[in-house]
Design an enzyme around this catalytic site. Structure first.
Site, PDB file in Angstrom:
ATOM      1  N   ASP A 157       0.841  -1.194   0.000  1.00  0.00           N
ATOM      2  CA  ASP A 157       0.000   0.000   0.000  1.00  0.00           C
ATOM      3  C   ASP A 157       0.880   1.249   0.000  1.00  0.00           C
ATOM      4  OD1 ASP A 157      -2.316  -1.487   0.064  1.00  0.00           O
ATOM      5  OD2 ASP A 157      -2.513  -1.395   2.243  1.00  0.00           O
ATOM      6  N   TYR A 193       5.677  -9.105   8.244  1.00  0.00           N
ATOM      7  CA  TYR A 193       5.186  -7.732   8.395  1.00  0.00           C
ATOM      8  C   TYR A 193       5.196  -7.339   9.864  1.00  0.00           C
ATOM      9  CZ  TYR A 193       3.250  -8.490   3.704  1.00  0.00           C
ATOM     10  OH  TYR A 193       3.096  -8.766   2.368  1.00  0.00           O
ATOM     11  N   ASP A 215      -7.379   1.416   7.563  1.00  0.00           N
ATOM     12  CA  ASP A 215      -6.107   2.031   7.935  1.00  0.00           C
ATOM     13  C   ASP A 215      -6.347   3.496   8.294  1.00  0.00           C
ATOM     14  OD1 ASP A 215      -6.362   3.412   5.539  1.00  0.00           O
ATOM     15  OD2 ASP A 215      -4.795   2.305   4.504  1.00  0.00           O
ATOM     16  N   ARG A 271      -4.359  -5.095   6.794  1.00  0.00           N
ATOM     17  CA  ARG A 271      -5.489  -4.264   7.214  1.00  0.00           C
ATOM     18  C   ARG A 271      -6.679  -5.117   7.653  1.00  0.00           C
ATOM     19  NH1 ARG A 271      -7.127  -0.960   2.485  1.00  0.00           N
ATOM     20  NH2 ARG A 271      -5.914  -2.400   1.208  1.00  0.00           N
TER      21      ARG A 271
END
Length: 301
Positions: free
Chosen positions: A47, A75, A89, A181
């Site tokens: 993103d 992550y 987000d 997310r």
């Protein structure tokens, strides 16, 4: 005849430490320009607000992109409790709030439900296609669509820090197609407190680590110079998860023509996908059968 693409015949991987505020495609375009390369692509979108490993393939290395895309990735991300947004987000609009806050023990207990083979619904604002349209395009047009759950393998999901009651820092190792997310959204719902992602960094992707990544500033400063080429990693790095089989010059010639070629050594079982090399250089990827590799991807010499 089609017009040939201009640029250098250069192949390899560039590991970029992507900054926030830029799209993955913009990074690829900048890298292609900096190298003057004919062809480039990336192995897994980040993103715009996310940072970390964006592995960019040039030339023949683009044929190895699927093996990095399919590899495990790590992550590290921060979840903000008490607020749900329409994008899951911090970039989105607030759609709900909650005064509830979970304890550390409740968080750790909830995380176990996200490990293993799970089904995950992508965010409304995602690149998932619905009847030929991107979900984010439909969401921007005000349409709320139903997105089918998708399978995701999560190897681990751990709490690494709890800065305060409103935030938790998590680290996840997962397979292809994971939406961080969605993890934040679903965790918040499970805990009854809502949640969204406020920071996201891809720490590593397959064989590539963020700490080895090159910055966009350095790419721009070294653009069009031999010094940038020194940061390029061999295309063979993209095949790190496959067995390597050595071949002969005759075998390499047959493989490059799309025919089965003999391999001298094998770490593969019959029917396994593997790659053949000659003097350490990748020749082809294919299926190993009884002393031969049957190619389905061939690399130019």
């Amino acid at each position: 005849m089609g017009r040939s693409r201009k640029g250098r015949d250069i192949s390899g991987w560039l590991v970029v430490d992507k900054p926030a505020g830029i799209t993955s495609n913009a990074v690829v375009n900048k890298v292609r320009w900096a190298f003057g390369a004919k062809k480039a692509g990336h192995a897994g979108t980040l993103d715009p607000a996310a940072t970390g490993v964006l592995a960019v393939a040039l030339g023949e290395a683009t044929k190895t992109v699927p093996y990095i895309t399919d590899a495990l990735k790590a992550y590290r991300f921060t979840v903000r409790f008490g607020i749900a947004t329409n994008t899951d987000d911090a970039e989105g609009e607030v759609i709900a709030t909650s005064d509830e806050r979970p304890t550390d023990a409740e968080i750790r207990s909830a995380l176990t439900g996200f490990v293993g083979d799970i089904a995950q619904v992508p965010p409304q604002f995602s690149a998932v296609k619905i009847d030929g349209e991107r979900a984010y395009a439909l969401a921007r047009a005000g349409e709320e669509v139903e997105i089918a759950p998708r399978p995701l393998y999560v190897e681990s999901l751990d709490m690494v820090e709890r800065p305060d009651a409103d935030h938790v820092v998590l680290e996840m190792i997962c397979g292809k197609g994971g939406y961080v997310r969605s993890i934040a959204r679903d965790l918040g719902q499970l805990l009854g407190c809502l949640g969204h992602v406020t920071a996201l960094r891809r720490v590593w992707s397959g064989p590539f680590d963020a700490e080895d990544g090159i910055s966009m500033e350095l790419i721009e400063s070294l653009a069009k110079t031999p010094a940038l080429d020194e940061h390029l990693r061999p295309l063979e790095d993209g095949l790190a998860d496959l067995p390597e089989l050595r071949t002969t010059a005759e075998g390499a010639a047959r493989l490059r023509n799309g025919n089965p070629g003999i391999v001298l050594t094998s770490e593969a079982e019959y029917g396994d996908e593997a790659w053949a090399s000659l003097d350490g250089q990748a020749v082809a990827v294919g299926i190993y059968k009884a002393g031969e590799l049957h190619p389905h991807r061939v690399f130019l010499d």
